[in-house]
Scaffold this active site. Structure first.
Site, PDB file in Angstrom:
ATOM      1  N   LYS A  89       1.237  -1.269  -0.173  1.00  0.00           N
ATOM      2  CA  LYS A  89      -0.050   0.071  -0.387  1.00  0.00           C
ATOM      3  C   LYS A  89       1.026   0.820   0.187  1.00  0.00           C
ATOM      4  O   LYS A  89       1.965   1.316   0.751  1.00  0.00           O
ATOM      5  CB  LYS A  89      -1.301   0.323   1.937  1.00  0.00           C
ATOM      6  CG  LYS A  89      -2.200  -0.919   1.475  1.00  0.00           C
ATOM      7  CD  LYS A  89      -2.698  -0.885   0.103  1.00  0.00           C
ATOM      8  CE  LYS A  89      -4.041  -1.951   0.122  1.00  0.00           C
ATOM      9  NZ  LYS A  89      -3.464  -4.311  -0.173  1.00  0.00           N
ATOM     10  N   ASP A  90       0.272   2.092  -0.673  1.00  0.00           N
ATOM     11  CA  ASP A  90       1.328   3.541  -0.477  1.00  0.00           C
ATOM     12  C   ASP A  90       1.433   4.462   0.840  1.00  0.00           C
ATOM     13  O   ASP A  90       0.507   3.752   1.567  1.00  0.00           O
ATOM     14  CB  ASP A  90       0.224   4.753  -1.816  1.00  0.00           C
ATOM     15  CG  ASP A  90       1.186   5.506  -2.164  1.00  0.00           C
ATOM     16  OD1 ASP A  90       1.863   6.996  -1.308  1.00  0.00           O
ATOM     17  OD2 ASP A  90       1.557   5.761  -3.386  1.00  0.00           O
ATOM     18  N   ARG A  91       2.404   5.057   0.390  1.00  0.00           N
ATOM     19  CA  ARG A  91       2.873   5.465   1.820  1.00  0.00           C
ATOM     20  C   ARG A  91       1.875   7.006   2.067  1.00  0.00           C
ATOM     21  O   ARG A  91       1.477   7.674   2.919  1.00  0.00           O
ATOM     22  CB  ARG A  91       4.429   5.493   2.069  1.00  0.00           C
ATOM     23  CG  ARG A  91       4.963   6.569   3.221  1.00  0.00           C
ATOM     24  CD  ARG A  91       6.157   6.665   3.103  1.00  0.00           C
ATOM     25  NE  ARG A  91       7.002   7.754   1.907  1.00  0.00           N
ATOM     26  CZ  ARG A  91       8.265   7.985   1.995  1.00  0.00           C
ATOM     27  NH1 ARG A  91       9.314   7.162   2.734  1.00  0.00           N
ATOM     28  NH2 ARG A  91       8.442   8.899   0.986  1.00  0.00           N
ATOM     29  N   GLN A  92       2.693   7.780   0.927  1.00  0.00           N
ATOM     30  CA  GLN A  92       1.611   8.657   0.356  1.00  0.00           C
ATOM     31  C   GLN A  92      -0.019   8.604   1.074  1.00  0.00           C
ATOM     32  O   GLN A  92      -0.574   9.129  -0.333  1.00  0.00           O
ATOM     33  CB  GLN A  92       2.527  10.460  -0.275  1.00  0.00           C
ATOM     34  CG  GLN A  92       3.836   9.913  -0.355  1.00  0.00           C
ATOM     35  CD  GLN A  92       4.320  10.727   0.965  1.00  0.00           C
ATOM     36  OE1 GLN A  92       3.349  11.564   1.659  1.00  0.00           O
ATOM     37  NE2 GLN A  92       5.507  10.407   1.472  1.00  0.00           N
TER      38      GLN A  92
END
EC number: 5.4.99.27
Length: 350
Positions: A89-92
């Protein structure tokens, strides 16, 4: 592993692929704030409540999945290999996903002691089996695009077509690293110019090469207008599962399912083995391999096996709403689908 930059013998890999519905309807800002990109992993089953694996549903912001897995290993005092997850999953963004921690014969750790800014444990339940990669059903997205400039009517028309027909199932650009760097590293790996002992890093390079080849084939079919239509020799795949229909068993009933959008064409994820497609479709896929022999032979030598991926992605429950110059989107994708591939059909976010 060497960090030297690629030399002149390393080709440039284009990350530009054709769009299906006439190009972008405008421009917009994406992910200006983490709350502009909310992802909720849909596990697709309920942990059973007993077993040696502790399943944790965690909401995170500002952290990537692999970092969090390492933190969980330290907190639970286990080896990192005993912590698993289904998808990255995306960090931002604000994301919710499941992790599994193998704790045979051990009690649950004190959940209240796991404190880290940007993290929140939502659920903890036991399960008898390990949480494996790609096992989740899909992901639910809530996206806010800011400062839209363009043709709102054209954008709505594109959204209506995507809701009805789907969109090209491209792998997202994040798969290829910054400026496509993972592709250059994959090629250097295949040529024997570097050695990669880290299994996770090696897997990233192999996946990048496979994904780029798939996108190239899909791009050809988008340009030809047959990315979502049956061609003689296609190997059709069902939506909702991994079932395929052999090319030599396509009959009137199967063609009817195409029209009803229960099936769509598939493309190759390159590796060892014979292509299962027939006629002109197989020839097109062989020509792709002939144009990129280093990538294809490298994947085969690395032990990858021929697999298939649907050429069409569907955005279930797609809805949209304008709030001034902001566009709010909500939809669900099956595991392996990229929200960024949907967005690129609509707007330029660069």
């Amino acid at each position: 592993m060497s960090n030297r930059t690629a030399d002149a013998s390393t080709p440039t890999f284009s990350l530009e692929w054709p769009r299906a519905y006439g190009g972008c309807a405008g421009r917009a800002e994406f992910k200006r704030e983490p709350a502009d990109f909310v992802v909720e992993e849909q596990l697709g089953f309920e942990p059973e409540g007993e077993g040696e694996h502790l399943f944790l549903q965690i909401e995170k912001q500002g952290h990537n999945t692999e970092w969090l897995a390492r933190q969980l290993a330290k907190w639970c005092e286990v080896h990192p290999r005993d912590v698993s997850f289904s998808g990255l999953k995306d960090r931002q963004a604000i994301t919710t996903q499941w992790f599994g921690v193998q704790l045979p014969g051990r009690p649950d750790p004190d959940l209240s002691a796991f404190e880290e800014p940007g993290l929140r444990i939502l659920q903890a339940r036991r399960h008898p089996r390990k949480l494996r990669r790609g096992v989740h059903r899909g992901n639910r997205f809530r996206i806010r695009l800011r400062r839209f400039e363009g043709d709102a009517d054209a954008l709505v028309a594109q959204l209506q077509r995507i809701a009805e027909e789907g969109y090209p199932n491209y792998f997202g650009e994040q798969r290829f690293g910054f400026a496509g760097g993972n592709l250059g590293e994959a090629l250097r790996l295949f040529r024997g110019e570097i050695r990669v002992r880290d299994r996770a890093r090696r897997s990233i390079y192999l996946s990048a090469a496979r994904s780029w080849l798939f996108n190239q084939l899909l791009a050809e079919r988008v340009e030809a207008g047959c990315w979502n239509r049956y061609r003689e020799g296609d190997l059709p795949g069902f939506f909702g599962n991994q079932s395929l229909v052999r090319a030599d068993r396509v009959d009137e009933d199967i063609l009817a399912k195409f029209e009803q959008r229960e099936l769509c064409p598939t493309g190759p994820l390159w590796g060892r083995g014979e292509l299962s497609t027939g006629d002109g479709v197989a020839e097109q896929e062989r020509q792709l391999a002939a144009r990129h022999p280093d990538l294809c032979s490298g994947l085969e030598a690395a032990g990858m096996k021929q697999e298939r991926r649907r050429l069409v992605a569907r955005a279930a429950g797609l809805s949209w709403n304008f709030e001034g110059d902001e566009l709010l989107l909500s939809f669900e994708l099956e595991s392996g689908g990229y929200a960024t591939a949907l967005l690129r059909e609509l707007v330029d976010t660069e």
